[in-house]
Design a protein around this motif. Structure first.
Motif, PDB file in Angstrom:
ATOM      1  N   ASN A   1      52.967  -6.133 -60.881  1.00 16.96           N
ATOM      2  CA  ASN A   1      54.112  -5.365 -60.726  1.00 16.96           C
ATOM      3  C   ASN A   1      54.705  -5.328 -59.235  1.00 16.96           C
ATOM      4  OD1 ASN A   1      53.803  -4.087 -63.189  1.00 16.96           O
ATOM      5  ND2 ASN A   1      51.811  -3.004 -62.299  1.00 16.96           N
ATOM      6  N   SER A   2      55.850  -5.016 -59.260  1.00 17.54           N
ATOM      7  CA  SER A   2      56.592  -4.941 -57.957  1.00 17.54           C
ATOM      8  C   SER A   2      56.828  -3.236 -57.695  1.00 17.54           C
ATOM      9  CB  SER A   2      58.027  -5.665 -57.940  1.00 17.54           C
ATOM     10  OG  SER A   2      58.646  -5.396 -57.060  1.00 17.54           O
ATOM     11  N   VAL A   3      56.181  -2.890 -56.808  1.00 12.84           N
ATOM     12  CA  VAL A   3      56.190  -1.340 -56.596  1.00 12.84           C
ATOM     13  C   VAL A   3      56.912  -0.936 -55.360  1.00 12.84           C
ATOM     14  CG1 VAL A   3      54.813   0.741 -56.132  1.00 12.84           C
ATOM     15  CG2 VAL A   3      54.093  -1.264 -57.725  1.00 12.84           C
ATOM     16  N   ARG A   4      57.971   0.093 -55.451  1.00 17.74           N
ATOM     17  CA  ARG A   4      58.633   0.726 -54.173  1.00 17.74           C
ATOM     18  C   ARG A   4      57.659   1.525 -53.584  1.00 17.74           C
ATOM     19  NH1 ARG A   4      64.636   3.782 -54.146  1.00 17.74           N
ATOM     20  NH2 ARG A   4      64.502   4.161 -51.852  1.00 17.74           N
ATOM     21  N   LEU A   5      57.595   1.194 -52.046  1.00 16.75           N
ATOM     22  CA  LEU A   5      56.724   1.925 -51.112  1.00 16.75           C
ATOM     23  C   LEU A   5      57.384   3.310 -50.632  1.00 16.75           C
ATOM     24  CD1 LEU A   5      55.163  -0.756 -49.343  1.00 16.75           C
ATOM     25  CD2 LEU A   5      54.040   0.491 -51.041  1.00 16.75           C
ATOM     26  N   ASN A   6      56.454   4.107 -50.839  1.00 14.37           N
ATOM     27  CA  ASN A   6      57.280   5.608 -50.135  1.00 14.37           C
ATOM     28  C   ASN A   6      56.159   6.002 -49.048  1.00 14.37           C
ATOM     29  OD1 ASN A   6      59.183   6.166 -52.081  1.00 14.37           O
ATOM     30  ND2 ASN A   6      57.532   6.477 -53.657  1.00 14.37           N
ATOM     31  N   ASP A   7      56.761   7.043 -48.031  1.00 12.47           N
ATOM     32  CA  ASP A   7      55.915   7.231 -46.890  1.00 12.47           C
ATOM     33  C   ASP A   7      54.800   7.875 -47.337  1.00 12.47           C
ATOM     34  OD1 ASP A   7      57.495   6.881 -44.598  1.00 12.47           O
ATOM     35  OD2 ASP A   7      58.945   8.183 -45.326  1.00 12.47           O
ATOM     36  N   ASN A   8      53.433   7.372 -46.550  1.00 13.28           N
ATOM     37  CA  ASN A   8      52.320   7.811 -46.945  1.00 13.28           C
ATOM     38  C   ASN A   8      51.571   7.109 -48.135  1.00 13.28           C
ATOM     39  OD1 ASN A   8      52.509   9.557 -44.687  1.00 13.28           O
ATOM     40  ND2 ASN A   8      53.358  11.222 -46.077  1.00 13.28           N
ATOM     41  N   ASP A   9      52.253   6.159 -48.722  1.00 14.72           N
ATOM     42  CA  ASP A   9      51.519   5.416 -49.739  1.00 14.72           C
ATOM     43  C   ASP A   9      50.377   4.467 -48.893  1.00 14.72           C
ATOM     44  OD1 ASP A   9      52.895   6.201 -51.945  1.00 14.72           O
ATOM     45  OD2 ASP A   9      54.149   4.396 -51.996  1.00 14.72           O
ATOM     46  N   VAL A  10      49.366   4.431 -49.651  1.00 17.70           N
ATOM     47  CA  VAL A  10      48.294   3.737 -48.999  1.00 17.70           C
ATOM     48  C   VAL A  10      48.047   2.184 -49.840  1.00 17.70           C
ATOM     49  CG1 VAL A  10      45.701   3.501 -48.919  1.00 17.70           C
ATOM     50  CG2 VAL A  10      47.058   5.679 -48.143  1.00 17.70           C
ATOM     51  N   ILE A  11      47.863   1.220 -49.090  1.00 13.30           N
ATOM     52  CA  ILE A  11      47.729  -0.196 -49.799  1.00 13.30           C
ATOM     53  C   ILE A  11      46.592  -0.483 -49.463  1.00 13.30           C
ATOM     54  CG2 ILE A  11      48.631  -2.626 -49.522  1.00 13.30           C
ATOM     55  CD1 ILE A  11      51.357  -1.341 -48.636  1.00 13.30           C
ATOM     56  N   THR A  12      45.818  -1.114 -50.289  1.00 12.18           N
ATOM     57  CA  THR A  12      44.395  -1.315 -50.092  1.00 12.18           C
ATOM     58  C   THR A  12      44.293  -2.872 -50.458  1.00 12.18           C
ATOM     59  OG1 THR A  12      43.438   0.668 -50.867  1.00 12.18           O
ATOM     60  CG2 THR A  12      41.825  -1.235 -50.949  1.00 12.18           C
ATOM     61  N   ILE A  13      43.791  -3.876 -49.807  1.00 15.59           N
ATOM     62  CA  ILE A  13      43.669  -5.304 -49.586  1.00 15.59           C
ATOM     63  C   ILE A  13      42.128  -5.613 -49.643  1.00 15.59           C
ATOM     64  CG2 ILE A  13      44.367  -7.585 -49.063  1.00 15.59           C
ATOM     65  CD1 ILE A  13      46.918  -6.440 -48.094  1.00 15.59           C
ATOM     66  N   ASP A  14      41.476  -5.771 -50.792  1.00 17.27           N
ATOM     67  CA  ASP A  14      40.110  -5.791 -50.769  1.00 17.27           C
ATOM     68  C   ASP A  14      39.493  -4.246 -50.260  1.00 17.27           C
ATOM     69  OD1 ASP A  14      37.464  -6.879 -51.093  1.00 17.27           O
ATOM     70  OD2 ASP A  14      37.617  -8.290 -49.112  1.00 17.27           O
ATOM     71  N   LYS A  15      38.901  -4.430 -49.328  1.00 15.25           N
ATOM     72  CA  LYS A  15      38.386  -3.191 -48.728  1.00 15.25           C
ATOM     73  C   LYS A  15      39.093  -2.558 -47.500  1.00 15.25           C
ATOM     74  CE  LYS A  15      33.672  -4.202 -50.286  1.00 15.25           C
ATOM     75  NZ  LYS A  15      32.274  -4.226 -49.958  1.00 15.25           N
ATOM     76  N   ILE A  16      40.108  -2.954 -47.171  1.00 11.04           N
ATOM     77  CA  ILE A  16      40.946  -2.395 -46.123  1.00 11.04           C
ATOM     78  C   ILE A  16      41.966  -1.882 -46.679  1.00 11.04           C
ATOM     79  CG2 ILE A  16      42.390  -3.269 -43.881  1.00 11.04           C
ATOM     80  CD1 ILE A  16      39.400  -3.774 -43.926  1.00 11.04           C
ATOM     81  N   SER A  17      42.185  -0.534 -46.039  1.00 10.48           N
ATOM     82  CA  SER A  17      43.480   0.180 -46.292  1.00 10.48           C
ATOM     83  C   SER A  17      44.414   0.342 -45.336  1.00 10.48           C
ATOM     84  CB  SER A  17      42.842   1.771 -46.824  1.00 10.48           C
ATOM     85  OG  SER A  17      42.073   1.600 -48.042  1.00 10.48           O
ATOM     86  N   MET A  18      45.639   0.499 -45.804  1.00 14.34           N
ATOM     87  CA  MET A  18      46.862   0.685 -44.741  1.00 14.34           C
ATOM     88  C   MET A  18      47.712   1.638 -45.254  1.00 14.34           C
ATOM     89  SD  MET A  18      47.253  -3.380 -43.863  1.00 14.34           S
ATOM     90  CE  MET A  18      46.931  -3.570 -45.578  1.00 14.34           C
ATOM     91  N   GLN A  19      48.197   2.526 -44.513  1.00 10.33           N
ATOM     92  CA  GLN A  19      49.014   3.694 -44.573  1.00 10.33           C
ATOM     93  C   GLN A  19      50.532   3.006 -44.399  1.00 10.33           C
ATOM     94  OE1 GLN A  19      48.906   7.642 -43.184  1.00 10.33           O
ATOM     95  NE2 GLN A  19      49.019   8.379 -45.143  1.00 10.33           N
ATOM     96  N   PHE A  20      51.438   3.307 -45.313  1.00 15.28           N
ATOM     97  CA  PHE A  20      52.871   2.892 -45.170  1.00 15.28           C
ATOM     98  C   PHE A  20      53.536   4.123 -44.548  1.00 15.28           C
ATOM     99  CE2 PHE A  20      57.252   2.842 -46.728  1.00 15.28           C
ATOM    100  CZ  PHE A  20      57.796   1.761 -46.079  1.00 15.28           C
ATOM    101  N   PHE A  21      54.539   3.919 -43.692  1.00 20.48           N
ATOM    102  CA  PHE A  21      55.561   5.045 -43.229  1.00 20.48           C
ATOM    103  C   PHE A  21      56.629   4.388 -42.339  1.00 20.48           C
ATOM    104  CE2 PHE A  21      52.502   4.145 -39.650  1.00 20.48           C
ATOM    105  CZ  PHE A  21      53.334   4.292 -38.442  1.00 20.48           C
ATOM    106  N   THR A  22      57.806   5.127 -42.605  1.00 22.05           N
ATOM    107  CA  THR A  22      58.946   4.575 -41.948  1.00 22.05           C
ATOM    108  C   THR A  22      59.115   5.389 -40.840  1.00 22.05           C
ATOM    109  OG1 THR A  22      60.262   6.188 -42.871  1.00 22.05           O
ATOM    110  CG2 THR A  22      59.854   4.055 -44.285  1.00 22.05           C
ATOM    111  N   ASN A  23      59.859   4.716 -39.719  1.00 19.75           N
ATOM    112  CA  ASN A  23      60.411   5.289 -38.566  1.00 19.75           C
ATOM    113  C   ASN A  23      61.170   6.433 -38.548  1.00 19.75           C
ATOM    114  OD1 ASN A  23      58.841   3.157 -37.500  1.00 19.75           O
ATOM    115  ND2 ASN A  23      60.404   2.093 -36.689  1.00 19.75           N
ATOM    116  N   GLU A  24      61.682   6.856 -39.842  1.00 23.13           N
ATOM    117  CA  GLU A  24      62.599   8.066 -39.748  1.00 23.13           C
ATOM    118  C   GLU A  24      61.614   9.186 -40.040  1.00 23.13           C
ATOM    119  OE1 GLU A  24      65.198   7.527 -42.866  1.00 23.13           O
ATOM    120  OE2 GLU A  24      66.605   6.401 -41.632  1.00 23.13           O
ATOM    121  N   THR A  25      60.355   9.169 -40.612  1.00 19.84           N
ATOM    122  CA  THR A  25      59.259  10.374 -40.718  1.00 19.84           C
ATOM    123  C   THR A  25      58.928  10.976 -39.329  1.00 19.84           C
ATOM    124  OG1 THR A  25      57.531   8.803 -40.876  1.00 19.84           O
ATOM    125  CG2 THR A  25      58.743   9.494 -43.044  1.00 19.84           C
TER     126      THR A  25
END
Length: 210
Positions: A186-210
């Motif tokens: 899938n291709s997924v649009r990211l929103n503020d505070n979405d959490v991306i997990t790659i293997d066991k590493i989690s990363m939170q997405f946020f824009t500079n406008e928040t």
């Protein structure tokens, strides 16, 4: 760098630039290049951008892939190749110049320049590592395409577009997820505070406008 310019009846309506990764073409709005036509499959084709060129592949047998009026399943794209889809066409360019058909007007050129400027004005975004040895680290998403991961854990590409940021798997893996939902193909649009997990590493997405 690859540029895809969408035309309708020889009039340019949209242009997008990509410097790496996989570019998805189709009718569904989650694609990187969207063509609003019933002649286009929801997932019509995919272009793999490599150092030595771009390879385009057909994704749906019910919707033919036609390059320069010739049907094909897979092809290496050449500069100025035209992907024919109903009354629409997509022109591929491997340079930073915008290639326009002879019927294009100055108004069309100005429109494309405005669209490209809109892409530049997209709010910058970041990823913050939430666990592991690099917890707290901030990754800036300033490029048009950002590749994250490795072949063992899986690779994702985050594309920066006027509509926002979209994530897709470049190297599929069961270890890739967004908000605990498998990313798969899938291709997924990211929103503020979405959490991306790659293997066991989690990363939170946020824009500079928040």
């Amino acid at each position: 760098m690859a540029k895809f310019t969408v035309y309708f009846k020889d009039k340019a309506i949209n242009s997008d630039i990509f410097d790496s990764g996989v570019v998805h073409i189709g009718r569904d709005e989650t694609n990187d290049v969207t063509v609003d036509s019933l002649a286009v499959a929801p997932a019509h084709a995919a272009v793999i951008i490599k150092d030595h060129g771009c390879i385009i592949k057909q994704l749906n047998d019910d919707f033919p892939l036609i390059i320069n009026n010739a049907p094909t399943k897979e092809a290496v794209l050449q500069h100025n190749d035209r992907i024919n889809i109903g009354k629409h066409s997509i022109v591929y360019s491997d340079t930073e110049s915008i290639t326009m058909p002879t019927k294009a007007s100055d108004k069309d050129i100005n429109y494309l320049n405005e669209k490209l400027e809109d892409n530049i004005k997209t709010a910058e975004a970041n990823l913050q590592v939430m666990n592991g040895p690099h917890i707290g680290r901030i990754l800036s998403l300033k490029k048009t395409m950002t590749r994250i991961g490795n072949n063992e854990s899986g690779v994702v590409v985050i594309s920066r577009r006027k509509e926002g940021y979209f994530i897709a798997a470049l190297e599929s893996s069961k270890n890739l997820a967004v908000n605990n939902q498998p990313l798969a193909d899938n291709s997924v649009r990211l929103n503020d505070n979405d959490v991306i997990t790659i293997d066991k590493i989690s990363m939170q997405f946020f824009t500079n406008e928040t």
